[in-house]
Write a protein that holds these residues in place. Structure first.
Motif, mmCIF file in Angstrom:
data_model
loop_
_atom_site.group_PDB
_atom_site.id
_atom_site.type_symbol
_atom_site.label_atom_id
_atom_site.label_comp_id
_atom_site.label_asym_id
_atom_site.label_seq_id
_atom_site.Cartn_x
_atom_site.Cartn_y
_atom_site.Cartn_z
ATOM 1 N N ASP A 71 -47.098 -21.749 6.013
ATOM 2 C CA ASP A 71 -46.956 -21.603 4.767
ATOM 3 C C ASP A 71 -46.032 -22.745 4.292
ATOM 4 O O ASP A 71 -44.945 -22.940 4.636
ATOM 5 C CB ASP A 71 -46.193 -20.282 4.572
ATOM 6 C CG ASP A 71 -46.113 -19.862 2.942
ATOM 7 O OD1 ASP A 71 -46.487 -20.581 2.022
ATOM 8 O OD2 ASP A 71 -45.166 -18.998 2.633
ATOM 9 N N GLY A 72 -46.553 -23.522 3.049
ATOM 10 C CA GLY A 72 -45.868 -24.633 2.610
ATOM 11 C C GLY A 72 -46.232 -25.060 1.392
ATOM 12 O O GLY A 72 -47.240 -24.656 0.702
ATOM 13 N N GLU A 73 -45.138 -25.839 0.879
ATOM 14 C CA GLU A 73 -45.436 -26.434 -0.554
ATOM 15 C C GLU A 73 -45.047 -27.899 -0.357
ATOM 16 O O GLU A 73 -43.719 -28.458 -0.084
ATOM 17 C CB GLU A 73 -44.369 -25.822 -1.538
ATOM 18 C CG GLU A 73 -44.321 -26.369 -2.921
ATOM 19 C CD GLU A 73 -43.582 -25.491 -3.763
ATOM 20 O OE1 GLU A 73 -44.003 -24.795 -4.672
ATOM 21 O OE2 GLU A 73 -42.304 -25.959 -3.907
ATOM 22 N N THR A 128 -43.239 -21.522 9.494
ATOM 23 C CA THR A 128 -44.371 -21.044 10.127
ATOM 24 C C THR A 128 -43.642 -19.608 10.579
ATOM 25 O O THR A 128 -42.446 -19.477 10.702
ATOM 26 C CB THR A 128 -44.650 -21.662 11.495
ATOM 27 O OG1 THR A 128 -43.739 -21.796 12.247
ATOM 28 C CG2 THR A 128 -45.500 -23.135 10.957
ATOM 29 N N THR A 129 -44.618 -18.635 10.858
ATOM 30 C CA THR A 129 -44.380 -17.438 11.453
ATOM 31 C C THR A 129 -45.163 -17.031 12.277
ATOM 32 O O THR A 129 -46.413 -16.974 12.192
ATOM 33 C CB THR A 129 -44.257 -16.147 10.243
ATOM 34 O OG1 THR A 129 -43.592 -16.611 9.083
ATOM 35 C CG2 THR A 129 -43.690 -14.790 10.745
ATOM 36 N N ASP A 130 -44.782 -17.083 13.540
ATOM 37 C CA ASP A 130 -45.654 -16.633 14.813
ATOM 38 C C ASP A 130 -45.651 -14.930 15.213
ATOM 39 O O ASP A 130 -44.572 -14.591 15.144
ATOM 40 C CB ASP A 130 -45.103 -17.566 16.125
ATOM 41 C CG ASP A 130 -45.048 -18.854 15.899
ATOM 42 O OD1 ASP A 130 -46.227 -19.448 16.275
ATOM 43 O OD2 ASP A 130 -44.304 -19.477 15.126
ATOM 44 N N ILE A 153 -47.456 -30.832 -7.353
ATOM 45 C CA ILE A 153 -47.439 -29.783 -6.416
ATOM 46 C C ILE A 153 -48.434 -28.895 -5.757
ATOM 47 O O ILE A 153 -49.326 -28.849 -6.588
ATOM 48 C CB ILE A 153 -46.412 -28.738 -7.185
ATOM 49 C CG1 ILE A 153 -45.133 -29.080 -7.467
ATOM 50 C CG2 ILE A 153 -46.032 -27.644 -5.883
ATOM 51 C CD1 ILE A 153 -44.123 -28.289 -8.392
ATOM 52 N N GLU A 154 -48.461 -29.007 -4.526
ATOM 53 C CA GLU A 154 -49.645 -28.181 -3.957
ATOM 54 C C GLU A 154 -48.903 -27.248 -3.014
ATOM 55 O O GLU A 154 -48.074 -27.796 -2.046
ATOM 56 C CB GLU A 154 -50.442 -29.204 -3.131
ATOM 57 C CG GLU A 154 -51.385 -30.280 -3.910
ATOM 58 C CD GLU A 154 -52.515 -29.367 -4.507
ATOM 59 O OE1 GLU A 154 -52.787 -28.199 -4.493
ATOM 60 O OE2 GLU A 154 -53.215 -30.068 -5.647
ATOM 61 N N ASP A 155 -49.673 -26.112 -2.733
ATOM 62 C CA ASP A 155 -49.052 -25.143 -1.690
ATOM 63 C C ASP A 155 -50.384 -24.709 -1.076
ATOM 64 O O ASP A 155 -51.331 -24.723 -1.581
ATOM 65 C CB ASP A 155 -48.125 -24.044 -2.548
ATOM 66 C CG ASP A 155 -48.951 -23.187 -3.592
ATOM 67 O OD1 ASP A 155 -50.081 -23.269 -3.368
ATOM 68 O OD2 ASP A 155 -48.390 -22.862 -4.443
ATOM 69 N N PHE A 156 -50.018 -24.058 0.158
ATOM 70 C CA PHE A 156 -51.179 -23.578 0.953
ATOM 71 C C PHE A 156 -50.419 -22.705 1.864
ATOM 72 O O PHE A 156 -49.271 -22.417 2.319
ATOM 73 C CB PHE A 156 -51.583 -24.821 1.913
ATOM 74 C CG PHE A 156 -50.478 -25.491 2.798
ATOM 75 C CD1 PHE A 156 -50.467 -25.005 4.109
ATOM 76 C CD2 PHE A 156 -49.826 -26.389 2.275
ATOM 77 C CE1 PHE A 156 -49.558 -25.842 4.931
ATOM 78 C CE2 PHE A 156 -49.047 -27.084 2.931
ATOM 79 C CZ PHE A 156 -48.791 -26.809 4.334
ATOM 80 N N ASP A 157 -51.377 -21.636 2.556
ATOM 81 C CA ASP A 157 -51.050 -20.586 3.267
ATOM 82 C C ASP A 157 -52.244 -20.090 4.152
ATOM 83 O O ASP A 157 -53.263 -19.990 3.813
ATOM 84 C CB ASP A 157 -50.480 -19.580 2.259
ATOM 85 C CG ASP A 157 -50.090 -18.272 3.348
ATOM 86 O OD1 ASP A 157 -49.799 -18.289 4.510
ATOM 87 O OD2 ASP A 157 -49.540 -17.157 2.792
ATOM 88 N N GLY A 158 -51.904 -20.088 5.362
ATOM 89 C CA GLY A 158 -53.253 -19.822 6.150
ATOM 90 C C GLY A 158 -52.712 -19.330 7.676
ATOM 91 O O GLY A 158 -51.579 -19.669 8.149
#
Length: 252
Positions: free
Chosen positions: A143-145, A116-118, A158-163
């Protein structure tokens, strides 16, 4: 890694310019923490989460904060945290992930690469030697995988996501003048619809160097991050990370 390099570059550039002026124009706070975290929970591509047993891991967190004397403009803080871990489970029902379907009783392994980036904008409501209060808003980037592997057949998915998730931010700190000792509580929170996220830490601090040029402070405390997310890039997850941490902060 790119985010960490960006933070290091910012620190190098700003530290040179601000070192001579201390807090008269711009104050810079930079910190690093090592976090021994336990992990509980699960994830999936829908609301039927697969629960995993995760290994305890030691991960890192870095932050950089810039404070100034212009009242109407908020101060800025950026925090980068890693949540990588591994785990496994014996499925109790059919589990679909990526393009793979895993049947009940499958021994499934998982590898989580999560960060995570805050991006925090905040105001100092109170700031003196005894107490300080900060309040603001936080745009937390998740942000993850997630990788899952059938331990027998080695079929993997594999699934990645970013939000981004908007959150409320606050920090409360107390110090004992003349001793270098202090305590603080800091956190960001969100609860909306079926999703809720909390990220907080409490710590004891000891400032062992205090000078016109630089301050150095040790930290020891507890941190907890709970991610109950619904459909970020198609990912559903209910994960909790918590444990003790130790760190150091540099104040120019």
């Amino acid at each position: 890694m790119k985010k960490l390099l960006m933070l290091s570059s910012m620190l190098g550039l700003i530290g040179v310019s601000s070192n001579s002026s201390a807090d008269t124009v711009l104050g810079v706070y930079a910190g690093a923490q090592g976090w021994n975290m336990g992990v509980e929970g699960g994830f999936s591509r829908d609301e039927n989460l697969a629960q995993f047993g995760f290994e305890d891991e030691t991960n890192s967190s870095f932050y950089l904060a810039l404070e100034h004397l212009i009242p109407v403009i908020p101060n800025i803080k950026v925090i980068q945290t890693e949540y990588s871990t591994e785990g496994g489970t014996s499925l109790t029902s059919t589990f679909t992930f990526g393009d793979e379907v895993y049947s009940a009783n499958t021994l499934l392994e998982t590898d989580i690469d999560l960060s995570t980036t805050d991006y925090i904008l905040y105001y100092e409501i109170l700031d003196n030697d005894i107490a300080s209060i900060d309040i603001g808003i936080n745009a937390k980037q998740v942000d993850g995988e997630f990788v899952v592997v059938d331990s027998e057949t080695q079929r993997s998915a594999i699934e990645d996501f970013d939000g981004f998730v908007p959150m409320a931010y606050g920090r409360l700190a107390f110090g004992v003048p003349g001793t270098g000792l202090g305590v603080y509580a800091e956190g960001s929170f969100l609860s909306i619809d079926d999703s809720s996220i909390s990220d907080y830490q409490v710590a004891l601090t000891y400032s062992f160097v205090e000078s016109l040029a630089i301050d150095l402070t040790l930290q020891a405390g507890y941190r907890s991050t709970a991610l109950d997310i619904e459909d970020i890039d198609g990912i559903f997850a209910d994960l909790e990370f918590d444990g003790a941490f130790a760190g150091i902060e540099v104040h120019f």
